[in-house]
Motif scaffolding. Structure first.
Motif, PDB file in Angstrom:
ATOM      1  N   TYR A  43      -6.088   0.941   8.008  1.00  0.00           N
ATOM      2  CA  TYR A  43      -5.731   2.341   7.764  1.00  0.00           C
ATOM      3  C   TYR A  43      -4.908   2.930   8.908  1.00  0.00           C
ATOM      4  O   TYR A  43      -4.018   3.755   8.668  1.00  0.00           O
TER       5      TYR A  43
ATOM      6  N   ALA B 115      -4.699  -4.287  -1.022  1.00  0.00           N
ATOM      7  CA  ALA B 115      -3.946  -4.533   0.204  1.00  0.00           C
ATOM      8  C   ALA B 115      -4.885  -4.629   1.408  1.00  0.00           C
ATOM      9  O   ALA B 115      -4.651  -5.451   2.312  1.00  0.00           O
ATOM     10  N   LEU B 116      -5.920  -3.823   1.428  1.00  0.00           N
ATOM     11  CA  LEU B 116      -6.906  -3.893   2.510  1.00  0.00           C
ATOM     12  C   LEU B 116      -7.530  -5.283   2.565  1.00  0.00           C
ATOM     13  O   LEU B 116      -7.642  -5.878   3.643  1.00  0.00           O
TER      14      LEU B 116
ATOM     15  N   VAL C 215      -1.413   1.635   8.192  1.00  0.00           N
ATOM     16  CA  VAL C 215      -0.819   2.378   7.074  1.00  0.00           C
ATOM     17  C   VAL C 215      -0.395   3.764   7.548  1.00  0.00           C
ATOM     18  O   VAL C 215       0.715   4.221   7.250  1.00  0.00           O
TER      19      VAL C 215
ATOM     20  N   ASP D 224      -7.019   0.303  -5.083  1.00  0.00           N
ATOM     21  CA  ASP D 224      -6.694   0.891  -3.781  1.00  0.00           C
ATOM     22  C   ASP D 224      -7.144   0.008  -2.620  1.00  0.00           C
ATOM     23  O   ASP D 224      -6.769   0.267  -1.482  1.00  0.00           O
ATOM     24  N   TYR D 225      -7.934  -1.031  -2.896  1.00  0.00           N
ATOM     25  CA  TYR D 225      -8.444  -1.899  -1.835  1.00  0.00           C
ATOM     26  C   TYR D 225      -7.802  -3.285  -1.824  1.00  0.00           C
ATOM     27  O   TYR D 225      -8.144  -4.108  -0.975  1.00  0.00           O
TER      28      TYR D 225
ATOM     29  N   LEU E 116       2.261   1.685  -3.454  1.00  0.00           N
ATOM     30  CA  LEU E 116       1.235   2.214  -4.352  1.00  0.00           C
ATOM     31  C   LEU E 116       1.134   3.725  -4.186  1.00  0.00           C
ATOM     32  O   LEU E 116       1.121   4.471  -5.178  1.00  0.00           O
ATOM     33  N   GLU E 117       1.069   4.190  -2.975  1.00  0.00           N
ATOM     34  CA  GLU E 117       0.976   5.627  -2.729  1.00  0.00           C
ATOM     35  C   GLU E 117       2.206   6.361  -3.253  1.00  0.00           C
ATOM     36  O   GLU E 117       2.089   7.429  -3.857  1.00  0.00           O
TER      37      GLU E 117
ATOM     38  N   GLN F  56       0.833  -1.208   0.000  1.00  0.00           N
ATOM     39  CA  GLN F  56       0.000   0.000   0.000  1.00  0.00           C
ATOM     40  C   GLN F  56       0.862   1.250   0.000  1.00  0.00           C
ATOM     41  O   GLN F  56       0.569   2.212  -0.717  1.00  0.00           O
TER      42      GLN F  56
END
Length: 190
Positions: free
Chosen positions: A147, A131-132, A150, A128-129, A46-47, A43
């Motif tokens: 979150y 990894a969640l 993260v 975006d989900y 990715l960001e 994550q």
């Protein structure tokens, strides 16, 4: 997770299927094979990878193609760009007008946006989900826990809240013709 591992996962995912839901499910499954810290690093990667695309120039390009682009739709557009693969991503990050070369963009030319299928919109929110999903599978903990984890990894550095570069109106034909000549020709203002 380093950038090379991140991009290898994205490329493998991309080769599996063109269906974005299946791609995210595959990606979440691959990440679920990893330990929690590695999932969080995906994550974070990715960001970090998205940072060079947070520009007014690319936002204007997305706005020109889609006719209007909100904060959220620009974010989903940038995720779609990640899903297009590293070479495409890096080329477009350097030159947003290079979007004019992508088959996914070319097939939209001359068609009213009201006629685009859901799959044709240049957006991949679900990335975006990934990894969640993996995090909750591996740990059994909640979305809030993900979150929080993260945020703890990220620390105080969230990056800029404003896109880089100069803001301009993508609907201004003269300006768009100068800055994005190919896209402005392909997607005239209605």
């Amino acid at each position: 997770m380093d950038d090379e591992t991140f991009w290898n996962l994205i490329e493998s995912c991309r080769r599996r299927t063109p269906d974005p839901d299946e791609r995210v499910e595959w990606l979440a499954g691959e990440l679920a094979r990893c330990a929690e810290p590695e999932i969080l690093r995906f994550q974070m990667c990715l960001e970090r990878v998205l940072n060079p695309t947070f520009t007014w120039e690319l936002w204007a390009a997305a706005d020109r193609i889609m006719g209007w682009c909100s904060d959220d739709s620009f974010f989903y557009f940038r995720l779609w760009l990640v899903g297009s693969g590293r070479d495409t991503f890096e080329r477009v990050a350097r030159d947003p007008d290079a979007l004019a070369e992508l088959p996914e963009v070319v097939r939209l030319v001359g068609r009213g946006r009201e006629h685009w299928d859901d799959e044709e919109w240049l957006a991949w929110e679900e990335l975006d989900y990934a990894a969640l999903r993996a995090f909750t599978r591996v740990t059994g903990r909640s979305e809030c826990d993900f979150y929080d984890a993260v945020d703890a990894q990220r620390g105080a550095d969230f990056g800029s809240l404003d896109p880089a570069g100069e803001r301009w109106d993508a609907r201004d034909d003269a300006e768009a013709g100068r800055r994005l000549p190919r896209l402005s020709g392909m997607f005239p203002v209605s």
